[in-house]
Motif scaffolding. Structure first.
Motif, mmCIF file in Angstrom:
data_model
loop_
_atom_site.group_PDB
_atom_site.id
_atom_site.type_symbol
_atom_site.label_atom_id
_atom_site.label_comp_id
_atom_site.label_asym_id
_atom_site.label_seq_id
_atom_site.Cartn_x
_atom_site.Cartn_y
_atom_site.Cartn_z
ATOM 1 N N PRO A 87 -189.165 11.180 -52.467
ATOM 2 C CA PRO A 87 -190.255 10.800 -51.574
ATOM 3 C C PRO A 87 -190.318 11.382 -50.230
ATOM 4 N N GLN A 88 -189.235 11.734 -49.683
ATOM 5 C CA GLN A 88 -189.073 12.414 -48.431
ATOM 6 C C GLN A 88 -189.682 13.949 -48.504
ATOM 7 N N VAL A 89 -189.707 14.428 -49.533
ATOM 8 C CA VAL A 89 -190.347 15.694 -49.800
ATOM 9 C C VAL A 89 -192.066 15.567 -49.529
ATOM 10 N N LEU A 90 -192.303 14.494 -49.691
ATOM 11 C CA LEU A 90 -193.950 14.337 -49.735
ATOM 12 C C LEU A 90 -194.253 13.957 -48.331
ATOM 13 N N SER A 91 -195.511 14.045 -47.900
ATOM 14 C CA SER A 91 -195.988 13.715 -46.637
ATOM 15 C C SER A 91 -196.230 12.460 -46.776
ATOM 16 N N ILE A 92 -196.507 11.358 -45.538
ATOM 17 C CA ILE A 92 -196.786 10.131 -45.870
ATOM 18 C C ILE A 92 -198.473 10.019 -46.161
ATOM 19 N N ALA A 93 -199.040 11.029 -45.843
ATOM 20 C CA ALA A 93 -200.520 10.981 -46.570
ATOM 21 C C ALA A 93 -200.627 11.080 -47.880
ATOM 22 N N ILE A 94 -199.844 12.002 -48.485
ATOM 23 C CA ILE A 94 -199.921 12.000 -49.994
ATOM 24 C C ILE A 94 -199.393 10.795 -50.911
ATOM 25 N N VAL A 95 -197.972 10.086 -50.093
ATOM 26 C CA VAL A 95 -197.964 8.924 -50.732
ATOM 27 C C VAL A 95 -198.875 7.853 -50.488
ATOM 28 N N ALA A 96 -199.438 7.732 -49.392
ATOM 29 C CA ALA A 96 -200.392 6.790 -49.402
ATOM 30 C C ALA A 96 -201.695 6.863 -50.071
ATOM 31 N N LEU A 97 -202.170 8.133 -50.364
ATOM 32 C CA LEU A 97 -203.099 8.641 -51.632
ATOM 33 C C LEU A 97 -202.569 8.143 -52.716
ATOM 34 N N LEU A 98 -201.324 8.490 -53.230
ATOM 35 C CA LEU A 98 -201.049 8.310 -54.607
ATOM 36 C C LEU A 98 -200.905 6.797 -54.764
ATOM 37 N N PHE A 99 -200.510 5.849 -53.719
ATOM 38 C CA PHE A 99 -200.319 4.613 -53.941
ATOM 39 C C PHE A 99 -201.810 3.851 -53.950
ATOM 40 N N ALA A 100 -202.672 4.292 -53.313
ATOM 41 C CA ALA A 100 -204.191 4.046 -53.052
ATOM 42 C C ALA A 100 -204.535 3.953 -54.483
#
Length: 308
Positions: A121-134
């Motif tokens: 998960p550290q490879v992904l930006s927090i914005a991408i992580v937020a979109l994926l979980f949305a």
């Protein structure tokens, strides 16, 4: 000779300290100054209003909601993240069973693979992580509710981000998921530096894995844990909570301000409502909360340094 040494030190530190004062300290001073004005952020004209913004803030119901949510982020997210990271790091490094012909102290099977998985998960930006979980939290087509239906729990279909009672917890879970891998790697590096002889001696004395963790591993890693706790708390109060709440929630900050945090409220007042002075007032309150949190953690976590 001493005079020349001090002159060299002052000359070496003058530029970095000057840059720090210009780009870090001075903006804080400006923010405190603007909090006593009626500046809109758009016009260069403003007037001094004294403590009017602070009085307004104390009567602002949404501010108190955002403060309560931010405190929950600061208290719960670091505890869960660091606790989970310590457990996973311990299992990866010293929590495995002895294998035939192998060392007495070792991690679980596949520990190198687990490190990669946890750090991913550290490879992904927090914005991408937020979109994926949305997308995953979508009550109709999201992966989580689809999985519940697949295992026969179709009657349990939470709204997740649409439920005021669940939305904040769902957002905090995303921050834990996205940051725990960093601390797994950090604590694994610290545990790898602890001599294996200490673990072997503890096991020979009859200590089990739980006792070894609390009496040996945790005390020797305490400085790292304390620093990580402060760092994680600042993240939860600042950039991480803002990005996740802003991207994932309706409003953002909804429903019914159930996920609004202080840093998001600062952004909304400054850039959505054109109330920059009031936004800086809330920012000053956020600064005080952050400093109080860091001081409290350093105070409660103070203990004698252990060496080996």
């Amino acid at each position: 000779m001493q005079h020349g040494k001090y002159r060299f030190i002052v000359g070496f530190l003058a530029v970095p300290l000057g840059l720090y004062a210009l780009f870090v300290v001075w903006p804080f001073v400006q923010s405190i100054y603007y909090s006593f004005t009626d500046w809109t952020g758009l016009s260069p004209d403003f007037e001094m209003v004294g403590f009017a913004n602070y009085a307004r803030m104390l009567d602002d119901e949404i501010f108190w909601k955002s403060l309560r949510h931010s405190l929950l982020f600061a208290l719960l997210v670091p505890v869960v993240t660091i606790g989970l990271a310590l457990f996973l790091s311990f299992m990866i490094n010293v929590g495995g069973r002895r294998r035939r012909g192998g060392p007495v102290i070792s991690g679980v099977r596949g520990s190198a693979f687990y490190k990669i998985v946890y750090f991913f998960p550290q490879v992904l930006s927090i914005a991408i992580v937020a979109l994926l979980f949305a997308f995953a939290y979508n009550p109709d087509s999201g992966a989580i509710n689809s999985l519940l239906r697949a295992v026969g729990l179709g009657g349990v279909q939470p709204l997740w981000l649409g439920d005021p009672d669940l939305a904040l917890w769902a957002v905090m879970a995303v921050i834990v998921w996205s940051t725990v891998g960093f601390f797994v790697v950090l604590f694994s590096a610290g545990m790898a530096s602890i001599p294996l002889d200490l673990y072997e001696a503890a096991l020979l004395d009859g200590a089990n894995r739980i006792t070894t963790f609390f009496r040996l591993t945790l005390p020797l890693l305490w400085d790292t844990v304390q620093s990580g706790w402060v760092y994680m708390g600042i993240l939860a109060l600042g950039a991480e909570s803002f990005a996740v709440v802003h991207i994932m929630t309706t409003g953002p900050g909804g429903p019914d301000y159930s996920t609004t945090v202080m840093v998001l409220y600062v952004y909304q007042k400054a850039f959505r409502d054109g109330q920059a002075a009031y936004a800086t007032t809330i920012g000053v309150a956020l600064l005080l909360v952050t400093l109080a949190f860091a001081a409290l953690v350093m105070k409660l976590g103070r203990r004698e340094r252990l060496e080996y």
